[in-house]
Scaffold this active site. Structure first.
Site, mmCIF file in Angstrom:
data_model
loop_
_atom_site.group_PDB
_atom_site.id
_atom_site.type_symbol
_atom_site.label_atom_id
_atom_site.label_comp_id
_atom_site.label_asym_id
_atom_site.label_seq_id
_atom_site.Cartn_x
_atom_site.Cartn_y
_atom_site.Cartn_z
ATOM 1 N N LYS A 124 2.875 10.478 8.402
ATOM 2 C CA LYS A 124 2.144 10.088 9.616
ATOM 3 C C LYS A 124 2.631 10.805 10.882
ATOM 4 O O LYS A 124 2.212 11.919 11.125
ATOM 5 C CB LYS A 124 2.166 8.561 9.752
ATOM 6 N N PHE A 180 0.865 -1.191 0.000
ATOM 7 C CA PHE A 180 0.000 0.000 0.000
ATOM 8 C C PHE A 180 0.895 1.232 0.000
ATOM 9 O O PHE A 180 1.803 1.350 0.824
ATOM 10 C CB PHE A 180 -0.911 0.035 1.237
ATOM 11 N N ASP A 225 9.206 2.547 1.439
ATOM 12 C CA ASP A 225 8.086 3.377 1.888
ATOM 13 C C ASP A 225 7.945 3.197 3.392
ATOM 14 O O ASP A 225 7.473 2.170 3.867
ATOM 15 C CB ASP A 225 6.805 2.953 1.152
HETATM 16 N N1 PMP Z 1 2.333 4.456 2.338
HETATM 17 C C1 PMP Z 1 2.061 3.626 3.365
HETATM 18 C C2 PMP Z 1 2.987 2.495 3.654
HETATM 19 C C3 PMP Z 1 0.922 3.834 4.157
HETATM 20 O O1 PMP Z 1 0.651 2.992 5.166
HETATM 21 C C4 PMP Z 1 0.074 4.938 3.872
HETATM 22 C C5 PMP Z 1 -1.170 5.230 4.691
HETATM 23 N N2 PMP Z 1 -1.717 4.194 5.373
HETATM 24 C C6 PMP Z 1 0.405 5.768 2.791
HETATM 25 C C7 PMP Z 1 1.538 5.502 2.054
HETATM 26 C C8 PMP Z 1 -0.455 6.961 2.434
HETATM 27 O O2 PMP Z 1 -0.371 7.935 3.418
HETATM 28 P P1 PMP Z 1 -1.463 9.121 3.512
HETATM 29 O O3 PMP Z 1 -2.726 8.496 3.969
HETATM 30 O O4 PMP Z 1 -0.872 10.094 4.500
HETATM 31 O O5 PMP Z 1 -1.559 9.707 2.140
#
Ligand code: PMP
Length: 398
Positions: free
Chosen positions: A253, A139, A224
């Site tokens: 985050k 994700f 990521d």
């Molecule tokens: N990358 C990862 C690994 C995530 O867990 C998330 C959100 N859960 C995102 C990207 C996207 O982040 P945002 O919701 O702040 O756009």
């Protein structure tokens, strides 16, 4: 666990939101009005142990005084200042963040998906190539570039045709990477622990070999760390468990103690990035930078990565016998630090409801995985209460 009611009109908030919100979120019938440390309170004054942790944005706990003070001070000084100007607070943050990450530069933005977009664009600029390799169950966000890297077909398919030239390979499978990464590949993007995809830790050997393959074939290696960053897994960044040196690292985050902020850390294999190739109005705003500076300091002074390692290790052991005690209900317990997953044999939704009734808020990761993402300041006693609540729900129902 009931305090004084803090609002007499919970139904008003719910009906207002139901009437006017976009509709894209599945909602729980709960109005949260206050947070402190690892606790949240609803509008009825009921207190919950928070294992949602702002979906990863609350690693420092709610209303951390150092973050509150930094935001208050900076808000009274300067809130917005685009990056066409230099700024003292931003300069201090860039130095602290890049030093902590061991990567020389960073692009500042406002969310995880933007941090991923930046990483993908920088990889394309750095290599002149267009092919992106990502992992099944990965994700990476909801904007079009990040969405193309996200695996879950039901998130992607309504928006097809999306960004072309992305392929998804099985995670923790080196031969699949060897077959897919070529001299046309701009980047491989992986999570060190797949969070949304079910709390699936990457294998250290696999991750190291993936990095080596990227080096060998001229592709950028992107970790990521949007969910795994800022202490969550027991190190400041999860790739540090395995001695990795990513070329690009999106984070977000908890970066600014809960205020919206993201960043893409940039390694030395990424050459010069020319002016106007990317940008963001709010990116690097002094308010978020001040909060992030305070958050990074708290990471250090309270050793939050160390807490996550110790408490997460303890909790993993505490929950380890669930599959043998509840063989018809629990498949596996896994995680790294305080990113914990309990894979069930059935749907997680009723378990989440049962936990909520017992004063614990938790998350799903996919349809069958119960995910615990508590603030890293949570006490061991509260984690014990969470474990007991999980056991009680598994004993009683489902
Ligand atoms: N990358 C990862 C690994 C995530 O867990 C998330 C959100 N859960 C995102 C990207 C996207 O982040 P945002 O919701 O702040 O756009």
């Amino acid at each position: 666990m009931t305090d004084q009611p803090t609002s007499p009109t919970p139904l008003t908030s719910m009906s207002l939101e139901d009437a006017h919100t976009s509709g894209v979120y599945p909602k729980r019938a709960l109005t949260i009005v206050r947070g402190q440390g690892a606790y949240l309170w609803d509008s009825e004054g009921r207190r919950y142990i928070d294992c949602v942790g702002g979906q990863g944005a609350a690693n420092l706990g709610h209303a951390h005084p150092a973050v509150v003070a930094a935001i208050q001070n900076q808000a009274a000084t300067l809130i917005s200042c685009p990056e066409i100007f230099y700024n003292d607070t931003r300069a201090a943050l860039l130095e602290k963040l890049t030093t902590a990450a061991g990567m020389p530069r960073a692009f500042l933005c406002n969310s995880g998906t933007e941090a991923v977009e930046a990483a993908l664009k920088f990889a394309k600029l750095a290599t002149g190539r267009k092919h992106i390799v990502a992992a099944k169950r990965g994700f990476h966000g909801r904007t079009m570039g990040a969405l193309a890297a996200t695996w879950e077909p039901k998130y992607r398919e309504p928006f097809e045709p999306g960004v072309p030239n992305y392929t998804h390979v099985p995670y923790n499978d080196l031969s699949a990477l060897e077959a897919e990464i070529s001299d046309q590949t701009a980047a491989l993007i992986l999570e060190v622990v797949q969070g949304e995809g079910g709390v699936r830790p990457g294998d250290g050997e696999y991750l190291r070999a993936a990095q080596a393959l990227c080096r060998e074939r001229g592709a950028m290696f992107i970790t990521d760390e949007v969910q795994t960053g800022f202490g969550r897994t027991g190190k400041l960044f999860a790739h540090q468990h395995y001695g990795l040196e990513p070329d690009l690292m999106p984070v977000a985050k908890s970066m600014a103690g809960g205020l919206p902020m993201g960043a893409c850390l940039i390694g030395s294999r990424v050459g010069t990035l020319e002016p106007m190739t990317h940008g963001s109005t709010f990116g690097g705003n002094p308010l978020a930078c001040a909060a992030a500076l305070a958050a990074l300091e708290v990471m250090d002074t309270e050793d939050l990565p160390g807490r996550a390692a110790a408490l997460g290790g303890w909790m993993l052991e505490r929950l380890a016998d669930l599959p043998s005690r509840f063989p018809e209900k629990v498949r596996e317990v896994r995680g790294l630090g305080l990113l914990l997953g309990i894979e069930l044999r059935n749907k997680v939704a009723p378990v989440l409801r049962g936990l909520q009734e017992r004063g614990v808020l938790a998350l799903p990761a996919g349809v069958t995985v119960l995910r615990l993402l508590p603030p890293l300041v949570i006490s061991k006693d509260d984690l014990e209460l969470v474990a007991q609540a999980v056991e009680a729900v598994l004993t009683q129902s489902v």
